[in-house]
Design an enzyme around this catalytic site. Structure first.
Site, PDB file in Angstrom:
ATOM      1  N   HIS A 134      -0.030   3.412   4.609  1.00 10.80           N
ATOM      2  CA  HIS A 134      -0.847   4.078   3.588  1.00 10.80           C
ATOM      3  C   HIS A 134      -0.611   5.588   3.603  1.00 10.80           C
ATOM      4  CE1 HIS A 134      -2.838   0.247   4.387  1.00 10.80           C
ATOM      5  NE2 HIS A 134      -3.568   0.382   3.294  1.00 10.80           N
TER       6      HIS A 134
ATOM      7  N   SER B 285       0.812  -1.222   0.000  1.00  5.72           N
ATOM      8  CA  SER B 285       0.000   0.000   0.000  1.00  5.72           C
ATOM      9  C   SER B 285       0.841   1.267   0.000  1.00  5.72           C
ATOM     10  CB  SER B 285      -0.942   0.009   1.205  1.00  5.72           C
ATOM     11  OG  SER B 285      -1.822  -1.099   1.158  1.00  5.72           O
TER      12      SER B 285
END
Length: 407
Positions: free
Chosen positions: A346, A281
């Site tokens: 993220h 991610s």
């Protein structure tokens, strides 16, 4: 594109062009070299067009040269060269600008020539062209997906050759899927692999107890918590990463991706000190965030179809994946006291995409090392990495953090 220097043709014999001292000085001042191009535009001896050895030729003579030999050039390249000639009010053209245009060299003079030509550019858009093959239509589609200016789209369309292909994104995707399938067979589960007692025993995930093993700050991208995690990441990685690599090249896209991956694991080690990290991610969010920011900043120039709807769908996919990661982080772990993987990677990827990534994607026609903004963000990123390294070395002991035992 292979490169070759503009050369003259006399009958069947070709002779190299002698570069004047003024041209050499001009090239040296911009730290570029005279390049070569597969588009051959014959020129007369230098004393004919530049008798004073000034490094410039008149626009009238340049226009005559294009009229005589323009059929040997790509049509879009010829269009920009003619626009460049029409846009020079002082009646002369720098020879090095011409060389840079012919060789696609990313340099300041290339950018000035392209901008000057685009102000005068006329003719039908690339989208109106007919009779294109499947591969040409794909290149045209990618150009409209990623580039905000018509002159850049035309130039890219004429220059792209599929050699090399977008190998970086394809290779990293195949590797991530292969590792996931390997552990899926070994752990005998595809959904929520993270619930297996052997999941974190792999040498790939980042774990705070094993933070001295430097490769784990990168290798965690090959592990995913389950098929639901892998699917969303691979979909975004391929749909965004492949077109971007086709336009900007493996080096630039690889830089954004790897910087996002490293920033993700370091951000976790600083802000979520007890949690492990898995998944790609960080790199994926760096690419997607950079692309979406580039689209927003060049909204009127971007001509991709249904861009508002597609941007909304990209944000929905990113939000769903991020929400899944947040939920999993605070879900009761299968094997306490070790918590589930962190979601902070993220956010690290997003920050890289909105800073370093945007600068990389905005400068299609220029060298990155000539951009002061690139060096500013790169220095900030390097400072963050150094601070995070010192944090990992000293902060855990100084703060007396109780790290869960290694798996």
């Amino acid at each position: 594109m292979e490169e070759s220097s503009p050369r003259m043709t006399g009958g069947t014999r070709e002779a190299p062009v002698n570069i004047s001292p003024a041209v050499a000085a001009h090239a040296e001042g911009e730290e570029i070299e005279v390049l070569e191009s597969t588009d051959v535009l014959p020129v007369a001896p230098e004393e004919v067009y530049d008798p004073e050895n000034s490094g410039f030729i008149s626009t009238e003579q340049f226009r005559d040269l294009l009229a005589t030999h323009g059929s040997e050039l790509d049509p879009h390249k010829l269009e920009v060269l003619l626009a460049l000639a029409d846009g020079n009010a002082d009646g002369k053209i720098c020879y090095q600008d011409f060389v840079n245009l012919m060789s696609n060299k990313r340099s300041n003079s290339f950018r000035r020539a392209i901008l000057q030509g685009s102000r005068q550019l006329k003719g039908c858009s690339l989208r109106d062209e007919v009779g294109l093959g499947l591969s040409q239509r794909l290149v045209r589609h990618v150009a409209y997906e990623t580039l905000p200016r018509e002159v850049d789209r035309k130039w890219y369309f004429d220059s792209y050759t599929y050699c090399p292909p977008p190998w970086f994104i394809l290779a990293i995707t195949i590797a991530e899927v292969a590792v996931f399938m390997y552990y899926g067979i070994q752990l005998d589960r595809l959904v929520l692999q993270v619930s297996s007692p052997s999941f974190l025993k792999s040498p790939l995930p980042y774990h705070p107890q094993l933070r001295s093993q430097a490769w784990r700050y990168f290798s965690y991208v090959f592990m995913h918590t389950g098929i639901e995690h892998l699917s969303l990441n691979m979909a975004m990685q391929l749909l965004v990463g492949v077109p971007l690599e086709m336009v900007h090249g493996a080096l630039r896209i690889g830089l954004i991706y790897v910087c996002g991956v490293l920033a993700g694991s370091l951000a976790v080690s600083v802000t979520d000190m007890m949690a492990p990290v898995v998944g790609s991610s960080g790199g994926v969010y760096a690419l997607v965030s950079a692309h979406l920011a580039n689209v927003v900043m060049n909204w009127s120039g971007m001509k991709c179809q249904f861009k508002l709807f597609r941007m909304a769908m990209a944000l929905v996919c990113m939000s769903v994946e991020f929400g899944r990661a947040v939920w999993l982080r605070f879900y009761p772990p299968a094997f306490p006291p070790c918590p589930n993987p962190s979601f902070v990677a993220h956010l690290g990827g997003v920050l890289v995409g909105l800073t370093l990534g945007v600068v990389v994607l905005q400068n299609y026609e220029q060298r990155l090392q000539e951009q002061s903004l690139f060096w500013i963000f790169f220095c900030v990123y390097t400072l963050f990495v150094l601070c995070a390294v010192f944090w990992n070395v000293f902060a855990y002991s100084l703060l007396d953090v109780r790290i869960p035992p290694a798996p």
